[in-house]
Design an enzyme around this catalytic site. Structure first.
Site, PDB file in Angstrom:
ATOM      1  CG  HIS A   1     -18.900 -38.756   2.192  1.00  0.00           C
ATOM      2  ND1 HIS A   1     -19.262 -39.357   1.009  1.00  0.00           N
ATOM      3  CD2 HIS A   1     -18.080 -39.647   2.829  1.00  0.00           C
ATOM      4  CE1 HIS A   1     -18.698 -40.563   0.932  1.00  0.00           C
ATOM      5  NE2 HIS A   1     -17.974 -40.748   2.024  1.00  0.00           N
TER       6      HIS A   1
ATOM      7  CG  ASP B   1     -18.248 -42.673   6.858  1.00  0.00           C
ATOM      8  OD1 ASP B   1     -17.171 -42.071   6.654  1.00  0.00           O
ATOM      9  OD2 ASP B   1     -18.653 -43.587   6.119  1.00  0.00           O
TER      10      ASP B   1
ATOM     11  CB  ILE C   1     -20.079 -38.744  -3.610  1.00  0.00           C
ATOM     12  CG1 ILE C   1     -18.955 -39.303  -2.707  1.00  0.00           C
ATOM     13  CG2 ILE C   1     -19.523 -38.252  -4.937  1.00  0.00           C
ATOM     14  CD1 ILE C   1     -18.234 -40.511  -3.295  1.00  0.00           C
TER      15      ILE C   1
ATOM     16  N   GLY D   1     -21.430 -44.414   0.610  1.00  0.00           N
ATOM     17  CA  GLY D   1     -21.931 -45.661   0.058  1.00  0.00           C
ATOM     18  C   GLY D   1     -22.869 -46.375   1.012  1.00  0.00           C
TER      19      GLY D   1
END
Length: 286
Positions: A194, A189, A209, A212
């Site tokens: 990120h 990912d 961040i 998820g």
């Protein structure tokens, strides 16, 4: 180009084959926080190859077709997609090595109206390439903020699992590491949100961040530890809503209510007292 309902419902998402190695399993487990205490024997089972176990949440990264919704012929405004919900059902024990097949499809589209966005429901079946057996089913809800008003159906809309109003029966804090997003992205990912501070600032965040699905894995860890005593054979399914992002280094507190056949749960970050997961539902294996 706007969304065409029938075309998108039948969009040919590529089938994916993946060769799974024990190193992939150990990396995933480490990337969601297992092994932070090298003297914890139960957690070592998830990072030490002689007795390696697969975390129940790992299918969410297996045999994935990638960010196919970015393709122009979908009509999706991919820059305005949010990951709203994630679910997972385990059908058989997950192998630590072998060849897997991922078959993805869209299962529903909901038009919320012009300026109100749309919902896209999808699922991915993970199969053992050698036997053809279904191992796991991963489900996802995407909120497409830029695609409302395409003339599609207004339902049905998936209903969230209710959160109990009483105090939780179990509360478990699990810390994330400051560099955890840098490790988790190695599961394939590679969204720069990120890792790249400038991209994060452009998206309105003060810093990168956590993925998820990394939060999903951390909460899975909390459920596996609290309700299954790390016995992966007891883990049947989990489903949740994403409420807010987590910043790497924050502590995720999972609050769990025991229910017949499983439990309800939610999660928040301790440092900001911010709810990040809501309407969670867990079920033991049948």
């Amino acid at each position: 180009m706007p969304i065409n309902h029938d075309q998108l419902m039948n969009y040919p998402i590529p089938e994916v084959r993946q060769t799974l190695r024990w190193q992939d399993v150990a990396l995933y487990n480490f990337s969601i926080g297992l092994g932070q205490d090298p003297m914890d024997e139960q957690q070592l089972d998830f990072v030490y190859e002689p007795r390696l176990k697969v975390m129940p949440s790992m299918p969410v990264v297996l045999a994935s077709p990638g960010f196919w919704s970015r393709n122009p012929d979908t009509g999706i405004v991919w820059q305005q997609i949010l990951h709203g919900e994630q679910g997972l059902v385990l059908h058989r024990p997950l192998p630590t090595e072998g060849e897997l097949i991922g078959r993805s499809r869209i299962t529903g589209l909901v038009d919320r109206g012009e300026g109100k966005g749309a919902l896209m429901y999808s699922e991915r079946e993970i199969l053992d390439a050698k036997t053809g057996e279904l191992l796991a089913t991963s489900t996802s809800t995407s909120f497409m903020r830029g695609n409302g008003g395409f003339g599609g159906p207004s339902g049905p809309v998936k209903q969230p699992h209710p959160e109990p109003e009483r105090a939780p029966d179990i509360t478990l804090d699990l810390a994330t590491r400051p560099e955890q997003a840098l490790v988790y992205r190695l599961n394939a990912d590679l969204n720069p949100l990120h890792i790249d501070p400038e991209v994060a600032k452009g998206a309105g965040f003060p810093r990168p961040i956590l993925h998820g699905l990394c939060t999903f894995g951390t909460v899975c860890h909390a459920l596996l530890k609290s309700l299954c005593d790390y016995d992966t054979a007891r883990f049947g399914s989990m489903d949740l809503r994403f409420s807010s992002p987590v910043f790497p280094g924050e502590t995720i507190r999972t609050e769990i209510w025991r229910e017949e056949g499983g439990g309800a749960f939610r999660a928040r970050v301790v440092e900001r007292d911010k709810q990040v997961i809501s309407n969670g539902r867990f079920r033991f294996a049948a």
